[in-house]
Scaffold this motif. Sequence first.
Motif, PDB file in Angstrom:
ATOM      1  N   VAL A   1      24.071  -9.957  42.524  1.00 24.88           N
ATOM      2  CA  VAL A   1      24.188  -9.874  41.345  1.00 24.88           C
ATOM      3  C   VAL A   1      23.261  -9.089  41.135  1.00 24.88           C
ATOM      4  O   VAL A   1      22.203  -8.575  40.634  1.00 24.88           O
ATOM      5  N   LEU A   2      24.125  -7.883  39.979  1.00 24.11           N
ATOM      6  CA  LEU A   2      23.982  -7.140  39.555  1.00 24.11           C
ATOM      7  C   LEU A   2      23.475  -6.331  37.835  1.00 24.11           C
ATOM      8  O   LEU A   2      24.536  -7.340  37.248  1.00 24.11           O
TER       9      LEU A   2
ATOM     10  N   MET B   1      20.852 -11.544  46.029  1.00 24.79           N
ATOM     11  CA  MET B   1      19.784 -10.458  45.850  1.00 24.79           C
ATOM     12  C   MET B   1      20.046 -10.683  44.498  1.00 24.79           C
ATOM     13  O   MET B   1      21.407  -9.808  44.232  1.00 24.79           O
ATOM     14  N   LEU B   2      19.433 -10.418  43.874  1.00 24.28           N
ATOM     15  CA  LEU B   2      19.346  -9.968  42.177  1.00 24.28           C
ATOM     16  C   LEU B   2      18.969  -8.755  42.585  1.00 24.28           C
ATOM     17  O   LEU B   2      17.673  -8.734  42.576  1.00 24.28           O
ATOM     18  N   VAL B   3      19.787  -8.272  41.403  1.00 22.58           N
ATOM     19  CA  VAL B   3      18.742  -6.533  41.219  1.00 22.58           C
ATOM     20  C   VAL B   3      19.083  -6.107  40.542  1.00 22.58           C
ATOM     21  O   VAL B   3      19.949  -6.304  39.475  1.00 22.58           O
ATOM     22  N   LEU B   4      17.746  -5.589  39.622  1.00 20.09           N
ATOM     23  CA  LEU B   4      17.743  -4.466  38.225  1.00 20.09           C
ATOM     24  C   LEU B   4      18.243  -3.745  38.145  1.00 20.09           C
ATOM     25  O   LEU B   4      17.453  -2.772  38.482  1.00 20.09           O
ATOM     26  N   ALA B   5      19.229  -3.215  37.451  1.00 20.64           N
ATOM     27  CA  ALA B   5      19.961  -1.498  37.712  1.00 20.64           C
ATOM     28  C   ALA B   5      18.999  -0.632  36.567  1.00 20.64           C
ATOM     29  O   ALA B   5      19.191  -0.871  35.694  1.00 20.64           O
ATOM     30  N   GLY B   6      18.670  -0.015  36.478  1.00 20.83           N
ATOM     31  CA  GLY B   6      18.405   0.571  34.952  1.00 20.83           C
ATOM     32  C   GLY B   6      19.413   1.558  34.774  1.00 20.83           C
ATOM     33  O   GLY B   6      20.414   2.670  35.658  1.00 20.83           O
ATOM     34  N   THR B   7      19.359   1.933  33.482  1.00 22.66           N
ATOM     35  CA  THR B   7      20.678   3.209  33.113  1.00 22.66           C
ATOM     36  C   THR B   7      20.534   3.606  32.440  1.00 22.66           C
ATOM     37  O   THR B   7      19.483   4.191  31.476  1.00 22.66           O
TER      38      THR B   7
ATOM     39  N   VAL C   1      14.463 -10.349  44.552  1.00 21.90           N
ATOM     40  CA  VAL C   1      14.408  -9.656  43.581  1.00 21.90           C
ATOM     41  C   VAL C   1      14.102  -7.955  43.820  1.00 21.90           C
ATOM     42  O   VAL C   1      13.023  -8.102  44.389  1.00 21.90           O
ATOM     43  N   THR C   2      15.259  -7.141  43.554  1.00 23.89           N
ATOM     44  CA  THR C   2      14.604  -5.775  44.091  1.00 23.89           C
ATOM     45  C   THR C   2      15.070  -5.227  42.590  1.00 23.89           C
ATOM     46  O   THR C   2      16.408  -5.488  41.528  1.00 23.89           O
ATOM     47  N   ALA C   3      15.090  -4.387  42.521  1.00 20.67           N
ATOM     48  CA  ALA C   3      15.010  -2.662  40.833  1.00 20.67           C
ATOM     49  C   ALA C   3      16.337  -1.579  42.002  1.00 20.67           C
ATOM     50  O   ALA C   3      15.574  -1.095  43.022  1.00 20.67           O
TER      51      ALA C   3
END
Length: 284
Positions: A77-78, A1-7, A106-108
């Motif tokens: 993967v983050l 899984m690909l995780v898109l993370a806001g910073t 893909v999630t976020a």
Amino acid sequence: MLVLAGTPIGDVEDAPPRLAAELAGADVVAAEDTRRLRRLGQALGVRPTGRVVSYFEGNEAARTPELVAALADGARVLLVTDAGMPSVSDPGYRLVAAAVEQGIRVTAVPGPSAVLTALALSGLPVDRFCFEGFLPRKPGERRVRLAEAARERRTQVYFESPRRLDASLAAMAEAFGAERRAAVCRELTKTYEEVRRGTLAELAAWAAEGVRGEITVVVAGAGEDPEKGAVDAAELVRRVRVREEAGERRKEAIAAVAAAAGVPKRVVFDAVVAAKHGGGGAAG
């Protein structure tokens, strides 16, 4: 899984609660700047246990296949960038597209966004808006881009470097009209946060003195009138006629109407010419 993370875009306390857990549990952490990631982890009291790799504009194309291969092998993967959400004027789009093509989920982890924060603080219409990213650095290319955006009725959001802010605001005033309303949002969520509101001409004059920090610019859409909303061609022609009847020369009348309506002078001129040749004689 690909995780898109806001910073966080400024205040580290704005980090979404799930970010720490994702940093601790990811098999691979792809970071725009590994040093900034290290500082963020320290602030959050977490240390990534997985492999940390850099993923920035310079190596994005070359590293994407490597990350897709890891995803295909079952890795979590983050992806994090320096501030805000990945893919929004930051690395990420290429990796997301490649992952989607391979059927990888893909999630976020939603987080802070300079675009939405500036839009909300601007005091300009928020019901319809568009994000334009960074303007071209070269003046000629910048003029072309702004000419294309001049008739956009939605509120527009731009990122800009503090070194180019005064030039960009001056170019916007020329393309959109000096009286077009706008807001410059500086250092959002940080100690010296500032939101400067006014016309493009006023903001350009202010920026000429020098501005520091991270900048987001929000500009009202074309034809925005505080009382009547969008100004159509017939109304522009009527306003020119009123000024001419009061003794003002046509050139000056067109310039004044354009400035007040927040549209380029060419838009008003074309409306006047079209009205004249259309036989209405509204401004002829």
